[in-house]
Design a protein around this motif. Sequence first.
Motif, mmCIF file in Angstrom:
data_model
loop_
_atom_site.group_PDB
_atom_site.id
_atom_site.type_symbol
_atom_site.label_atom_id
_atom_site.label_comp_id
_atom_site.label_asym_id
_atom_site.label_seq_id
_atom_site.Cartn_x
_atom_site.Cartn_y
_atom_site.Cartn_z
ATOM 1 N N ARG A 4 61.352 -15.633 31.868
ATOM 2 C CA ARG A 4 60.541 -16.322 32.820
ATOM 3 C C ARG A 4 59.344 -15.910 32.718
ATOM 4 N NH1 ARG A 4 60.985 -15.876 39.023
ATOM 5 N NH2 ARG A 4 59.780 -17.367 39.486
ATOM 6 N N ALA B 233 65.707 -19.821 35.130
ATOM 7 C CA ALA B 233 65.498 -18.964 34.087
ATOM 8 C C ALA B 233 66.930 -19.202 33.398
ATOM 9 C CB ALA B 233 66.058 -17.540 34.672
ATOM 10 N N ARG C 126 59.659 -18.224 25.872
ATOM 11 C CA ARG C 126 59.702 -18.999 26.825
ATOM 12 C C ARG C 126 60.800 -19.943 26.711
ATOM 13 N NH1 ARG C 126 56.079 -20.586 30.777
ATOM 14 N NH2 ARG C 126 54.318 -20.665 29.420
#
Length: 151
Positions: free
Chosen positions: A130, A47, A124
């Motif tokens: 995520r 992440a 993204r």
Amino acid sequence: MGQRLNRCLDVPVALPPLRRRLLLIFIMFFLWLYMFYSCAGSCAGLATRGSPGPSRTVPPLPQLLPPVPGEPGEESSLEEQRAAPDSASPISSFFNGSGTKRLPQAIIIGVKKGGTRALLEFLRVHPDVRAVGAEPHFFDRNYERGLAWYR
Ligand SMILES: Nc1ncnc2c1ncn2[C@@H]1O[C@H](COP(=O)(O)OS(=O)(=O)O)[C@@H](OP(=O)(O)O)[C@H]1O
């Protein structure tokens, strides 16, 4: 002094072959454990992938959807989640699956050729996002499979 050092260095060589083999296996096990832990840590940290350094500050994302009733962490805001990122270690979440089995906080809905893929790719890029790899098609193709499948 030199002789004492030589004696110290000679100790592993003087070990019987079986013990030497066991020592080697022991060392290899620890190396494997270290590599596994590093891998699990970096997978859990996906992440935060793409953040070039501490100098770059990323603005927090707004909460796009209201919290889902009955979901764990329903009351907690994004800021609270950021303050205490992952209570479980990367390894424990890797084994019990808690790190991945959550319902999404945002859903991209769009007609075919409406640019949904481009929107997903742009989102993204943000280190706090995520996203799934492929489109899950939950609502149009897999709805009967239920939320357990969706997680
Ligand atoms: N910002 C912007 N402006 C104009 N057009 C854009 C934009 N972003 C994506 N696109 C075009 O959208 C097409 C892909 O849309 P989707 O990702 O929804 O396609 S898909 O239905 O999921 O396959 C695809 O069109 P085609 O290249 O004609 O297939 C993209 O080029």
